[in-house]
Enzyme design. Sequence first.
Site, PDB file in Angstrom:
ATOM      1  N   SER A  35      52.324  32.879  21.180  1.00 35.09           N
ATOM      2  CA  SER A  35      51.937  32.053  22.331  1.00 35.09           C
ATOM      3  C   SER A  35      53.072  31.125  22.730  1.00 35.09           C
ATOM      4  O   SER A  35      53.571  30.366  21.896  1.00 35.09           O
ATOM      5  CB  SER A  35      50.740  31.159  21.984  1.00 35.09           C
ATOM      6  N   HIS A  66      50.168  34.929  27.492  1.00 36.02           N
ATOM      7  CA  HIS A  66      50.629  36.181  26.915  1.00 36.02           C
ATOM      8  C   HIS A  66      50.806  37.196  28.039  1.00 36.02           C
ATOM      9  O   HIS A  66      49.828  37.731  28.548  1.00 36.02           O
ATOM     10  CB  HIS A  66      49.601  36.747  25.917  1.00 36.02           C
ATOM     11  N   HIS A  88      44.652  40.170  20.235  1.00 34.97           N
ATOM     12  CA  HIS A  88      43.923  39.360  19.252  1.00 34.97           C
ATOM     13  C   HIS A  88      42.514  39.891  19.046  1.00 34.97           C
ATOM     14  O   HIS A  88      41.897  40.440  19.961  1.00 34.97           O
ATOM     15  CB  HIS A  88      43.817  37.912  19.743  1.00 34.97           C
ATOM     16  N   TYR A  90      39.896  38.122  18.884  1.00 34.77           N
ATOM     17  CA  TYR A  90      38.923  37.423  19.736  1.00 34.77           C
ATOM     18  C   TYR A  90      38.847  38.000  21.145  1.00 34.77           C
ATOM     19  O   TYR A  90      37.936  37.682  21.909  1.00 34.77           O
ATOM     20  CB  TYR A  90      39.209  35.907  19.786  1.00 34.77           C
ATOM     21  N   GLU A  91      39.800  38.857  21.508  1.00 30.39           N
ATOM     22  CA  GLU A  91      39.708  39.504  22.818  1.00 30.39           C
ATOM     23  C   GLU A  91      38.634  40.584  22.816  1.00 30.39           C
ATOM     24  O   GLU A  91      38.305  41.149  23.861  1.00 30.39           O
ATOM     25  CB  GLU A  91      41.068  40.104  23.204  1.00 30.39           C
ATOM     26  N   ALA A 118      52.092  30.761  17.209  1.00 26.72           N
ATOM     27  CA  ALA A 118      51.843  29.323  17.280  1.00 26.72           C
ATOM     28  C   ALA A 118      50.715  29.068  16.291  1.00 26.72           C
ATOM     29  O   ALA A 118      49.778  29.862  16.206  1.00 26.72           O
ATOM     30  CB  ALA A 118      51.424  28.931  18.684  1.00 26.72           C
ATOM     31  N   MET A 221      45.449  32.647  14.816  1.00 23.48           N
ATOM     32  CA  MET A 221      44.497  33.716  15.157  1.00 23.48           C
ATOM     33  C   MET A 221      45.197  35.059  15.330  1.00 23.48           C
ATOM     34  O   MET A 221      44.741  35.906  16.101  1.00 23.48           O
ATOM     35  CB  MET A 221      43.749  33.350  16.449  1.00 23.48           C
ATOM     36  N   SER A 222      46.303  35.255  14.619  1.00 26.84           N
ATOM     37  CA  SER A 222      47.047  36.504  14.834  1.00 26.84           C
ATOM     38  C   SER A 222      47.848  36.894  13.595  1.00 26.84           C
ATOM     39  O   SER A 222      47.602  36.400  12.496  1.00 26.84           O
ATOM     40  CB  SER A 222      48.008  36.327  16.012  1.00 26.84           C
ATOM     41  N   ASN A 245      50.454  21.921  16.522  1.00 32.08           N
ATOM     42  CA  ASN A 245      49.527  20.793  16.391  1.00 32.08           C
ATOM     43  C   ASN A 245      49.250  20.550  14.917  1.00 32.08           C
ATOM     44  O   ASN A 245      49.367  21.465  14.105  1.00 32.08           O
ATOM     45  CB  ASN A 245      48.211  21.080  17.131  1.00 32.08           C
ATOM     46  N   HIS A 261      44.600  24.541  23.890  1.00 34.65           N
ATOM     47  CA  HIS A 261      45.555  25.580  24.274  1.00 34.65           C
ATOM     48  C   HIS A 261      46.732  25.025  25.079  1.00 34.65           C
ATOM     49  O   HIS A 261      47.868  25.463  24.913  1.00 34.65           O
ATOM     50  CB  HIS A 261      44.818  26.665  25.063  1.00 34.65           C
TER      51      HIS A 261
HETATM   52  N1  HPA Z   1      44.140  26.704  14.884  1.00 33.63           N
HETATM   53  C1  HPA Z   1      44.142  28.027  15.129  1.00 33.63           C
HETATM   54  N2  HPA Z   1      45.045  28.619  15.884  1.00 33.63           N
HETATM   55  C2  HPA Z   1      46.011  27.857  16.418  1.00 33.63           C
HETATM   56  C3  HPA Z   1      46.067  26.483  16.205  1.00 33.63           C
HETATM   57  C4  HPA Z   1      45.074  25.864  15.394  1.00 33.63           C
HETATM   58  O1  HPA Z   1      45.049  24.655  15.153  1.00 33.63           O
HETATM   59  N3  HPA Z   1      47.155  26.017  16.873  1.00 33.63           N
HETATM   60  C5  HPA Z   1      47.738  27.091  17.464  1.00 33.63           C
HETATM   61  N4  HPA Z   1      47.047  28.216  17.195  1.00 33.63           N
END
Ligand code: HPA
Length: 289
Positions: A35, A66, A88, A90-91, A118, A221-222, A245, A261
Amino acid sequence: AQELHTYPYEVIQEIADFIVKRAGIRPKIGIICGSGLGSLADIIQDAKVFEYEKIPNFPVSTVEGHAGKLVVGTLEGANVMAMQGRFHFYEGYPLAKCSMPVRVMKLCGVEYLFATNAAGGINPKFNVGDIMLMHDHVNMLGFAGNSPLQGPNDPRFGPRFPALVNSYNRDLINKAIEIGKTMGIESNIHVGVYSCLGGPTYETIAELKALRMMGVDAVGMSTVHEVITARHCDMKVFAFSLITNKCPIEYSDKKDEEANHEEVMAVAKNRQKACCELVSRLICEIQKG
Ligand code: HPA
């Protein structure tokens, strides 16, 4: 055409032939852009671009941030192929579909997978903008009984029961640490454990506490299903997380501690240059042999 969820060897082979024929080269290094890290593909020279929707039988990605294209060309003198936009869980795609491009890479000739993402930093020592070189993972989707390798195994890709210890190439991690030093960012580079959750929700405090107890340093998530698929077919793997983050581990009503996001994308955009430099210089080292 009907949507494929399992991809027979022959279908993967056809896709690989389609790409190699049009690109005119066989890539040695495959890159998956996380990402906000799409510029990893923008620095490729003599690029031939393949939009996912124009590649027969290729899935298309649906996430903001993406793009959906394969970029084939050269980087630091190496033939490379990059995915700008990944798939992903989740898609709504099965994991085998999410990671099928890794098998396409393999049949195109790729020996090294560079996967980037990310991620949220769980290790309290991590700061926003830091890079975590992955040296292991905790496969939460695997704990829950899901795997990209589920279903009949085709031994042309790899064994039924692949081992995953030493999945993350030690030599490449060490080289990346050295590169970090010469870039003057050694205090922003860590080595740690990544975990992939299904998403698309960010984690609860209780989940983050549980992950920390399990020894997880960063969460996203990947990547994990791609690494599993790459190791199954014996590719060398290098992967890193850009920490976008800091994950909270205490209850608080501060809104600014919640992951979102926009923040993830903004931080990634800010750190793209450093990530590109790390990748380029590591490829340069691989080329030196
Ligand atoms: N959690 C899950 N996926 C993420 C995060 C997070 O804090 N930051 C970027 N992708």
